[in-house]
Write an enzyme that holds these catalytic residues in place. Structure first.
Site, PDB file in Angstrom:
ATOM      1  CG  HIS A 118       6.032   6.491  -4.999  1.00  0.00           C
ATOM      2  ND1 HIS A 118       5.833   5.270  -4.368  1.00  0.00           N
ATOM      3  CD2 HIS A 118       6.059   7.150  -3.561  1.00  0.00           C
ATOM      4  CE1 HIS A 118       5.751   5.103  -3.312  1.00  0.00           C
ATOM      5  NE2 HIS A 118       5.923   6.310  -2.555  1.00  0.00           N
ATOM      6  CB  ALA A 119       9.649   8.132 -10.304  1.00  0.00           C
TER       7      ALA A 119
END
Length: 303
Positions: A118-119
């Site tokens: 998700h980064a």
């Protein structure tokens, strides 16, 4: 020999409140050591700053390294970025890169952390600080260790950050199978996305995987697979919605490894998501995935 990348810095002692199980990395290693499989443990180094900045905004990289991440970004990540978390966040991409290097030599290797899909470029999200998958893929390609990489994301959540960070790169194929109604609400566009309905179950999940992965492997022809092997699609997972059983996860893992091995494609796995009050049960699922991938790769190679 099962090759696993692990560092003591992966394990961060915290209060047991909160959803993210910071201690699961130690529990996974304990489960692997308790198995009968011969184990080789490799210790990674931090991902050098220049490689972090090749994918992430240098200002954000500096915030993480100096532990000055703004409160709003920390809330989006889901936990405080202190010196211990900062170190793990730099070690984990180094671990995924090292696991890939070992896989290129031995066929399969696992990072006992990672899968931080998700980064994004300038901020973490969803318990992810730096995107080790995109970071490792970029470094492997730039240093000439691989020319075409498949990032296969089987976490219950879409790999939105990975898709965004690698968009437009023809040498990277991102493939995500996830719960369509789960986090993140706003999905990114992977090279291929398969969003499944809630409570899909083993049969429906495996049908989707078997109907798509061979086609991707045969058309894209990667020379390395980076696998986000989250176990949060399990029916007992706190954040999962796809209702897979233990056997469903094992079937998933066996199929991926067998298809890779049949084509001679090295495979490096990352831990990915797994959540719940029973930390040992979650860790056991992660360990079972690593062991299933290893066994299936070996069986296919021997056939």
């Amino acid at each position: 020999m099962l090759h696993v990348v692990h560092h003591p810095g992966y394990v961060v002692e915290t209060e047991r409140s909160g959803t993210f199980p910071h201690d699961k990395y130690a529990l996974v290693m304990r489960a692997l050591h308790e198995s009968t499989v011969p184990l080789a443990v490799h210790e990674p180094e931090v991902m050098p700053r220049e490689w972090l900045e090749a994918v992430h905004d240098p200002a954000y990289v500096d915030e993480v390294i100096t532990c000055t991440v703004p409160a709003a970004k920390q809330r989006r990540i889901g936990f405080t970025i202190d010196e211990r978390i900062s170190l793990r966040s730099q070690l984990s991409p180094g671990g995924t890169w090292l696991a890939a290097k070992i896989a290129l030599q031995h066929g399969y290797a696992a990072n006992s952390a990672g899968g931080s899909h998700h980064a994004l470029a300038d901020c973490g999200a969803g318990y992810c600080v730096f995107n080790d998958l995109a970071l490792a893929a970029n470094r492997l390609l730039e240093e000439g260790d691989a020319s075409r990489i498949l990032i296969l994301d089987l976490d219950v959540h879409q790999g939105d950050g990975t898709a965004a960070l690698t968009a437009g790169r023809s040498e990277i194929f991102t493939f995500s199978i996830h719960a369509e109604k789960n986090f993140p609400t706003r999905k990114a566009r992977s090279s291929l996305d398969i969003g499944l309905p809630d409570a899909t179950g083993d049969a429906g999940y495996l049908e989707a995987l078997k109907g798509s992965l061979p086609m991707v492997l045969d058309h894209f022809v990667p020379d390395l697979i980076l696998l986000q092997a989250g176990v949060d699609a399990h029916g007992d997972d706190k954040l999962g919605r796809l209702s897979l059983t233990d056997e469903g996860l094992a079937g998933r893992d066996r199929f991926v490894a067998t298809e890779a091995a049949r084509r001679g494609i090295p495979l490096a796995s990352t831990l990915g998501g797994g959540y719940g009050a029973d930390r040992e049960a979650v860790a056991a699922r992660h360990a079972c995935t690593i062991l299933a991938l290893y066994a299936a790769m070996n069986a296919a190679d021997a056939a």
